[in-house]
Motif scaffolding. Sequence first.
Motif, PDB file in Angstrom:
ATOM      1  N   LYS A   1       0.806  -1.231   0.000  1.00 25.90           N
ATOM      2  CA  LYS A   1       0.000   0.000   0.000  1.00 25.90           C
ATOM      3  C   LYS A   1       0.837   1.279   0.000  1.00 25.90           C
ATOM      4  O   LYS A   1       0.510   2.203  -0.750  1.00 25.90           O
ATOM      5  CB  LYS A   1      -0.990  -0.002   1.159  1.00 25.90           C
ATOM      6  CG  LYS A   1      -1.915   1.217   1.117  1.00 25.90           C
ATOM      7  CD  LYS A   1      -3.207   0.975   1.790  1.00 25.90           C
ATOM      8  CE  LYS A   1      -4.094   2.205   1.859  1.00 25.90           C
ATOM      9  NZ  LYS A   1      -4.417   2.808   0.584  1.00 25.90           N
ATOM     10  N   PRO A   2       1.912   1.405   0.793  1.00 27.48           N
ATOM     11  CA  PRO A   2       2.681   2.663   0.739  1.00 27.48           C
ATOM     12  C   PRO A   2       3.223   2.973  -0.660  1.00 27.48           C
ATOM     13  O   PRO A   2       3.189   4.126  -1.107  1.00 27.48           O
ATOM     14  CB  PRO A   2       3.821   2.434   1.729  1.00 27.48           C
ATOM     15  CG  PRO A   2       3.298   1.416   2.693  1.00 27.48           C
ATOM     16  CD  PRO A   2       2.423   0.512   1.859  1.00 27.48           C
TER      17      PRO A   2
ATOM     18  N   ASP B   1       0.125   3.870  -2.876  1.00 26.50           N
ATOM     19  CA  ASP B   1      -0.340   5.226  -2.553  1.00 26.50           C
ATOM     20  C   ASP B   1       0.563   6.290  -3.170  1.00 26.50           C
ATOM     21  O   ASP B   1       0.084   7.271  -3.741  1.00 26.50           O
ATOM     22  CB  ASP B   1      -0.394   5.441  -1.035  1.00 26.50           C
ATOM     23  CG  ASP B   1      -1.558   4.727  -0.367  1.00 26.50           C
ATOM     24  OD1 ASP B   1      -2.495   4.293  -1.074  1.00 26.50           O
ATOM     25  OD2 ASP B   1      -1.530   4.602   0.869  1.00 26.50           O
TER      26      ASP B   1
ATOM     27  N   CYS C   1      -0.088   6.425  -6.895  1.00 24.42           N
ATOM     28  CA  CYS C   1      -1.377   7.074  -7.180  1.00 24.42           C
ATOM     29  C   CYS C   1      -1.255   8.591  -7.046  1.00 24.42           C
ATOM     30  O   CYS C   1      -1.760   9.339  -7.889  1.00 24.42           O
ATOM     31  CB  CYS C   1      -2.472   6.540  -6.257  1.00 24.42           C
ATOM     32  SG  CYS C   1      -3.022   4.863  -6.658  1.00 24.42           S
ATOM     33  N   ARG C   2      -0.591   9.051  -5.986  1.00 24.19           N
ATOM     34  CA  ARG C   2      -0.403  10.499  -5.814  1.00 24.19           C
ATOM     35  C   ARG C   2       0.388  11.086  -6.988  1.00 24.19           C
ATOM     36  O   ARG C   2       0.091  12.187  -7.446  1.00 24.19           O
ATOM     37  CB  ARG C   2       0.271  10.798  -4.482  1.00 24.19           C
ATOM     38  CG  ARG C   2      -0.686  10.666  -3.291  1.00 24.19           C
ATOM     39  CD  ARG C   2      -0.083  11.194  -1.994  1.00 24.19           C
ATOM     40  NE  ARG C   2       1.081  10.452  -1.567  1.00 24.19           N
ATOM     41  CZ  ARG C   2       1.070   9.327  -0.849  1.00 24.19           C
ATOM     42  NH1 ARG C   2      -0.077   8.818  -0.465  1.00 24.19           N
ATOM     43  NH2 ARG C   2       2.185   8.723  -0.510  1.00 24.19           N
TER      44      ARG C   2
ATOM     45  N   GLU D   1      -5.603  10.544  -4.912  1.00 26.77           N
ATOM     46  CA  GLU D   1      -5.367  10.699  -3.475  1.00 26.77           C
ATOM     47  C   GLU D   1      -4.668   9.490  -2.868  1.00 26.77           C
ATOM     48  O   GLU D   1      -3.749   9.619  -2.087  1.00 26.77           O
ATOM     49  CB  GLU D   1      -6.696  10.929  -2.752  1.00 26.77           C
ATOM     50  CG  GLU D   1      -7.444  12.097  -3.324  1.00 26.77           C
ATOM     51  CD  GLU D   1      -7.860  13.108  -2.305  1.00 26.77           C
ATOM     52  OE1 GLU D   1      -7.614  12.915  -1.116  1.00 26.77           O
ATOM     53  OE2 GLU D   1      -8.445  14.107  -2.733  1.00 26.77           O
ATOM     54  N   THR D   2      -5.124   8.308  -3.241  1.00 29.40           N
ATOM     55  CA  THR D   2      -4.612   7.094  -2.617  1.00 29.40           C
ATOM     56  C   THR D   2      -5.022   5.865  -3.429  1.00 29.40           C
ATOM     57  O   THR D   2      -5.813   5.981  -4.357  1.00 29.40           O
ATOM     58  CB  THR D   2      -5.119   6.985  -1.157  1.00 29.40           C
ATOM     59  OG1 THR D   2      -4.423   5.947  -0.489  1.00 29.40           O
ATOM     60  CG2 THR D   2      -6.599   6.753  -1.075  1.00 29.40           C
TER      61      THR D   2
ATOM     62  N   SER E   1      -6.911   2.225  -3.580  1.00 30.12           N
ATOM     63  CA  SER E   1      -7.967   1.503  -2.882  1.00 30.12           C
ATOM     64  C   SER E   1      -7.833  -0.003  -3.066  1.00 30.12           C
ATOM     65  O   SER E   1      -8.394  -0.772  -2.301  1.00 30.12           O
ATOM     66  CB  SER E   1      -9.340   1.963  -3.375  1.00 30.12           C
ATOM     67  OG  SER E   1      -9.458   1.752  -4.766  1.00 30.12           O
TER      68      SER E   1
ATOM     69  N   CYS F   1      -6.643   3.472  -8.220  1.00 28.62           N
ATOM     70  CA  CYS F   1      -6.457   4.747  -7.521  1.00 28.62           C
ATOM     71  C   CYS F   1      -7.784   5.491  -7.483  1.00 28.62           C
ATOM     72  O   CYS F   1      -8.622   5.330  -8.379  1.00 28.62           O
ATOM     73  CB  CYS F   1      -5.444   5.623  -8.265  1.00 28.62           C
ATOM     74  SG  CYS F   1      -3.809   4.895  -8.470  1.00 28.62           S
TER      75      CYS F   1
ATOM     76  N   ARG G   1      -9.740   9.451  -6.244  1.00 31.40           N
ATOM     77  CA  ARG G   1      -9.694  10.825  -5.751  1.00 31.40           C
ATOM     78  C   ARG G   1     -11.125  11.299  -5.599  1.00 31.40           C
ATOM     79  O   ARG G   1     -12.048  10.730  -6.164  1.00 31.40           O
ATOM     80  CB  ARG G   1      -8.912  11.733  -6.692  1.00 31.40           C
ATOM     81  CG  ARG G   1      -9.592  12.021  -8.006  1.00 31.40           C
ATOM     82  CD  ARG G   1      -8.815  13.042  -8.842  1.00 31.40           C
ATOM     83  NE  ARG G   1      -9.441  13.208 -10.122  1.00 31.40           N
ATOM     84  CZ  ARG G   1      -9.047  12.623 -11.245  1.00 31.40           C
ATOM     85  NH1 ARG G   1      -8.010  11.833 -11.250  1.00 31.40           N
ATOM     86  NH2 ARG G   1      -9.697  12.816 -12.363  1.00 31.40           N
TER      87      ARG G   1
END
Length: 132
Positions: free
Chosen positions: A61-62, A65, A68-69, A74-75, A77, A113, A115
Amino acid sequence: MNMVRHLAIMTFFALPLAAINPVFADSMLPEGRIVSSKFNTPMFQGKRLDWCRYWAKDCGKPAADAWCRSQGFETASEFLIDENIGKSFPTKVIGTGQICNKNFCDGFKKITCYRYYCPAGAKEDCCYGKAC
């Protein structure tokens, strides 16, 4: 005259309710929505995105994320690992730019991703189906 006084009293009591009750307050905000995109075999600077954000750290996930940014979301999913691809498809670590070209290197098979999208002119005051 009595009706005007009655309306003034109702307004006086309704204002604090909007401030403390998110359900009541939400109805006054424009409704936003979540926009998501799925990316198969995501790439980073010409290589497959490595499973870890830093060399063998912050994996899954890190890293998803951060990617995606970098794409304006935003993050993440949802995401899936693509194991042992480094020898065939070298991966690139998003946090450091290091390349992993060994058999044990993992990448992403898929990242979803998302937002939040808010109607034009309402970016700061938009509700997304959650407490605002």
